[in-house]
Design an enzyme around this catalytic site. Structure first.
Site, PDB file in Angstrom:
ATOM      1  N   TYR A 141       0.833  -1.201   0.000  1.00 24.69           N
ATOM      2  CA  TYR A 141       0.000   0.000   0.000  1.00 24.69           C
ATOM      3  C   TYR A 141       0.874   1.260   0.000  1.00 24.69           C
ATOM      4  O   TYR A 141       0.626   2.197  -0.771  1.00 24.69           O
ATOM      5  CB  TYR A 141      -0.906  -0.011   1.228  1.00 24.69           C
ATOM      6  CG  TYR A 141      -1.889   1.134   1.298  1.00 24.69           C
ATOM      7  CD1 TYR A 141      -3.086   1.084   0.594  1.00 24.69           C
ATOM      8  CD2 TYR A 141      -1.640   2.241   2.092  1.00 24.69           C
ATOM      9  CE1 TYR A 141      -3.997   2.126   0.665  1.00 24.69           C
ATOM     10  CE2 TYR A 141      -2.545   3.281   2.169  1.00 24.69           C
ATOM     11  CZ  TYR A 141      -3.723   3.225   1.452  1.00 24.69           C
ATOM     12  OH  TYR A 141      -4.628   4.263   1.524  1.00 24.69           O
ATOM     13  N   LYS A 145       1.040   4.271  -2.840  1.00 20.20           N
ATOM     14  CA  LYS A 145       0.734   5.665  -2.529  1.00 20.20           C
ATOM     15  C   LYS A 145       1.942   6.570  -2.769  1.00 20.20           C
ATOM     16  O   LYS A 145       1.776   7.728  -3.174  1.00 20.20           O
ATOM     17  CB  LYS A 145       0.237   5.780  -1.083  1.00 20.20           C
ATOM     18  CG  LYS A 145      -1.131   5.156  -0.857  1.00 20.20           C
ATOM     19  CD  LYS A 145      -2.218   5.828  -1.689  1.00 20.20           C
ATOM     20  CE  LYS A 145      -3.596   5.289  -1.371  1.00 20.20           C
ATOM     21  NZ  LYS A 145      -4.669   5.975  -2.133  1.00 20.20           N
TER      22      LYS A 145
END
Length: 230
Positions: A141, A145
């Site tokens: 993740y 990002k």
């Protein structure tokens, strides 16, 4: 950018932060396409449900043809698999990157010509404190990002001559389904985060940092990474 009378496309608008974006834009006098993989799950009054799966390029192109009057794209759709980069399932790592990076890129590429043809406007990318903080347990993740942060900075420069501003929203845990396991006292109100982000779009801010944790992490970026050597 003036949000009254804007025409907004909000991805992932059927729940969580996206739903708050859509509701608040309607309250501000915007026309809102509430985009979701399953548009029948959109239950907000005053919006136009729109089928859009950010991992399906043809779905994105079709949505851009339907929302041909758009002046604002809110790239909100995203996933979190909880996969670490070394021990995690590589298919989950790829799925996260496909959604959180290539999904944003595909939507921006599809809607930039639409927004430009309508006289210009804005793109908001919903990022995270984990754009800047990269714990091992959320490595996939965080990587997606961080890549989306780079995407935001590069496309901001690329789209400026076409009359399109690009803003990036960085925020920690919010009181949404994605952070259901996080204690309540550690989460922000997504309605307040949406309001901050919309104010940032109106002000033309390149970056919106929505909570104190994220501000602290940003301030620490100049520090050397901690060593894990024995």
């Amino acid at each position: 950018m003036e949000l009254k009378n804007a025409v907004a496309v909000v991805t992932g608008a059927n729940r969580g932060l996206g739903r708050h974006f859509a509701a608040q834009l309607v309250e501000r006098g915007a026309k809102v396409y509430a985009a979701a993989r399953r548009p029948e799950t959109v239950d907000l009054p005053g919006v136009v449900p729109l089928r859009l799966d950010v991992t399906d390029p043809e779905s994105v192109r079709a949505a851009a043809r339907t929302a041909s009057d758009a002046t604002l794209l809110i790239n909100n759709a995203g996933i979190s698999t909880g996969a670490p980069l070394i021990a995690g399932d590589v298919d989950e790592v790829r799925r996260e990157m496909e959604t959180n990076f290539f999904g944003l890129l595909g939507a921006a590429r599809a809607f930039a010509p639409v927004i430009e043809s309508n006289g210009g406007g804005a793109v908001l990318n919903v990022l995270s404190v984990l754009s800047w903080l990269h714990p091992a347990g959320l490595g996939s993740y965080s990587a997606s990002k961080a890549a989306a942060w780079a995407l935001s900075n590069a496309t901001r420069e690329e789209l400026a001559p076409r009359g399109i501003t690009v803003s990036a929203l960085h925020v920690g845990y919010m009181d949404t389904d994605m952070a259901a396991a996080v204690p309540a006292d550690q989460k922000s109100d997504p309605a307040e985060v949406a309001a901050q982000a919309l104010a940032g779009i109106e002000a033309g801010l390149p970056e919106i940092v929505a909570d104190e944790l994220t501000r602290q992490v940003k301030r620490s970026l100049a520090e050397a990474p901690q060593s894990n050597a024995a």
